[in-house]
Design a protein around this motif. Sequence first.
Motif, PDB file in Angstrom:
ATOM      1  N   GLN A  13       0.824  -1.203   0.000  1.00 45.17           N
ATOM      2  CA  GLN A  13       0.000   0.000   0.000  1.00 45.17           C
ATOM      3  C   GLN A  13       0.861   1.258   0.000  1.00 45.17           C
ATOM      4  N   ILE A  14       1.924   1.252   0.793  1.00 43.17           N
ATOM      5  CA  ILE A  14       2.800   2.416   0.879  1.00 43.17           C
ATOM      6  C   ILE A  14       3.582   2.600  -0.412  1.00 43.17           C
ATOM      7  N   GLY A  15       4.009   1.506  -1.030  1.00 41.89           N
ATOM      8  CA  GLY A  15       4.839   1.579  -2.226  1.00 41.89           C
ATOM      9  C   GLY A  15       4.135   2.178  -3.427  1.00 41.89           C
ATOM     10  N   LYS A  16       2.815   2.127  -3.479  1.00 35.77           N
ATOM     11  CA  LYS A  16       2.067   2.617  -4.633  1.00 35.77           C
ATOM     12  C   LYS A  16       2.021   4.133  -4.719  1.00 35.77           C
ATOM     13  N   LYS A  17       2.025   4.814  -3.583  1.00 37.33           N
ATOM     14  CA  LYS A  17       1.706   6.237  -3.570  1.00 37.33           C
ATOM     15  C   LYS A  17       2.916   7.088  -3.197  1.00 37.33           C
ATOM     16  N   GLN A  18       3.112   8.176  -3.938  1.00 40.42           N
ATOM     17  CA  GLN A  18       4.165   9.139  -3.635  1.00 40.42           C
ATOM     18  C   GLN A  18       3.565  10.255  -2.780  1.00 40.42           C
ATOM     19  N   VAL A  19       4.093  10.441  -1.574  1.00 35.87           N
ATOM     20  CA  VAL A  19       3.567  11.436  -0.643  1.00 35.87           C
ATOM     21  C   VAL A  19       4.680  12.427  -0.314  1.00 35.87           C
ATOM     22  N   PRO A  20       4.424  13.747  -0.424  1.00 30.75           N
ATOM     23  CA  PRO A  20       5.471  14.720  -0.093  1.00 30.75           C
ATOM     24  C   PRO A  20       5.728  14.777   1.410  1.00 30.75           C
ATOM     25  N   GLN A  21       6.913  15.243   1.776  1.00 30.42           N
ATOM     26  CA  GLN A  21       7.256  15.438   3.181  1.00 30.42           C
ATOM     27  C   GLN A  21       6.575  16.710   3.677  1.00 30.42           C
ATOM     28  N   PHE A  22       5.860  16.630   4.792  1.00 33.99           N
ATOM     29  CA  PHE A  22       5.291  17.815   5.423  1.00 33.99           C
ATOM     30  C   PHE A  22       5.170  17.556   6.907  1.00 33.99           C
ATOM     31  N   LYS A  23       4.971  18.634   7.671  1.00 37.14           N
ATOM     32  CA  LYS A  23       4.858  18.532   9.118  1.00 37.14           C
ATOM     33  C   LYS A  23       3.785  19.494   9.606  1.00 37.14           C
ATOM     34  N   ALA A  24       3.532  19.487  10.888  1.00 36.38           N
ATOM     35  CA  ALA A  24       2.529  20.387  11.456  1.00 36.38           C
ATOM     36  C   ALA A  24       2.969  21.829  11.221  1.00 36.38           C
ATOM     37  N   GLY A  25       2.023  22.676  10.826  1.00 35.25           N
ATOM     38  CA  GLY A  25       2.311  24.073  10.538  1.00 35.25           C
ATOM     39  C   GLY A  25       2.392  24.372   9.053  1.00 35.25           C
ATOM     40  N   ASP A  26       2.515  23.343   8.222  1.00 30.98           N
ATOM     41  CA  ASP A  26       2.588  23.549   6.779  1.00 30.98           C
ATOM     42  C   ASP A  26       1.187  23.748   6.207  1.00 30.98           C
ATOM     43  N   THR A  27       1.090  24.598   5.194  1.00 36.35           N
ATOM     44  CA  THR A  27      -0.177  24.815   4.502  1.00 36.35           C
ATOM     45  C   THR A  27      -0.245  23.856   3.321  1.00 36.35           C
ATOM     46  N   LEU A  28      -1.331  23.085   3.260  1.00 40.90           N
ATOM     47  CA  LEU A  28      -1.478  22.036   2.256  1.00 40.90           C
ATOM     48  C   LEU A  28      -2.682  22.301   1.368  1.00 40.90           C
ATOM     49  N   ARG A  29      -2.589  21.859   0.121  1.00 37.66           N
ATOM     50  CA  ARG A  29      -3.750  21.816  -0.772  1.00 37.66           C
ATOM     51  C   ARG A  29      -3.982  20.354  -1.109  1.00 37.66           C
ATOM     52  N   LEU A  30      -5.145  19.844  -0.707  1.00 38.91           N
ATOM     53  CA  LEU A  30      -5.480  18.436  -0.893  1.00 38.91           C
ATOM     54  C   LEU A  30      -6.487  18.297  -2.018  1.00 38.91           C
ATOM     55  N   GLY A  31      -6.257  17.374  -2.918  1.00 38.75           N
ATOM     56  CA  GLY A  31      -7.222  17.035  -3.954  1.00 38.75           C
ATOM     57  C   GLY A  31      -7.978  15.799  -3.510  1.00 38.75           C
ATOM     58  N   ILE A  32      -9.268  15.952  -3.208  1.00 37.80           N
ATOM     59  CA  ILE A  32     -10.078  14.869  -2.655  1.00 37.80           C
ATOM     60  C   ILE A  32     -11.020  14.356  -3.738  1.00 37.80           C
ATOM     61  N   LYS A  33     -10.999  13.043  -3.981  1.00 35.82           N
ATOM     62  CA  LYS A  33     -11.909  12.441  -4.955  1.00 35.82           C
ATOM     63  C   LYS A  33     -13.286  12.314  -4.321  1.00 35.82           C
ATOM     64  N   ILE A  34     -14.305  12.816  -5.023  1.00 39.49           N
ATOM     65  CA  ILE A  34     -15.678  12.735  -4.543  1.00 39.49           C
ATOM     66  C   ILE A  34     -16.502  11.991  -5.581  1.00 39.49           C
ATOM     67  N   GLN A  35     -17.206  10.955  -5.123  1.00 36.24           N
ATOM     68  CA  GLN A  35     -18.041  10.132  -5.995  1.00 36.24           C
ATOM     69  C   GLN A  35     -19.479  10.619  -5.887  1.00 36.24           C
ATOM     70  N   GLU A  36     -20.053  11.032  -7.015  1.00 33.40           N
ATOM     71  CA  GLU A  36     -21.451  11.460  -7.058  1.00 33.40           C
ATOM     72  C   GLU A  36     -22.157  10.634  -8.118  1.00 33.40           C
ATOM     73  N   GLY A  37     -22.881   9.629  -7.681  1.00 31.68           N
ATOM     74  CA  GLY A  37     -23.526   8.724  -8.628  1.00 31.68           C
ATOM     75  C   GLY A  37     -22.478   7.913  -9.360  1.00 31.68           C
ATOM     76  N   ASP A  38     -22.456   8.013 -10.691  1.00 34.64           N
ATOM     77  CA  ASP A  38     -21.445   7.301 -11.467  1.00 34.64           C
ATOM     78  C   ASP A  38     -20.312   8.219 -11.912  1.00 34.64           C
TER      79      ASP A  38
END
Length: 118
Positions: A13-38
Amino acid sequence: MRNRYIQSFQEAQIGKKQVPQFKAGDTLRLGIKIQEGDKTRIQHFEGVCISIRGNGVDRTFTTRKMGANNIGVEKTFPLYSESLDSIEVLRIGRVRRAKLYYLRSRRGKAARIKELRK
């Protein structure tokens, strides 16, 4: 000690995804997948990371932003969740705490975090 099957699954599971290094205090922009119907779409959520906990596949982080009418919105995500499409670090904050729960009681300019200068 963990079961070897569980450990191999978690490493996959960990090997599939590339995650940037961040810590508390950092400002993040998250892209969240939302499923609406199909249909699926990506909704962006921008906020300050106020805590990171756990390790491995169980690692989670909490982000906080001020919404409309100064209402605080906090969302907690598993780091390796399939619903997270992207994580982008916008600003690196300079803080001296690992958990920034004190931001919950602050409003306006008191809730600002200084930017780390290199």
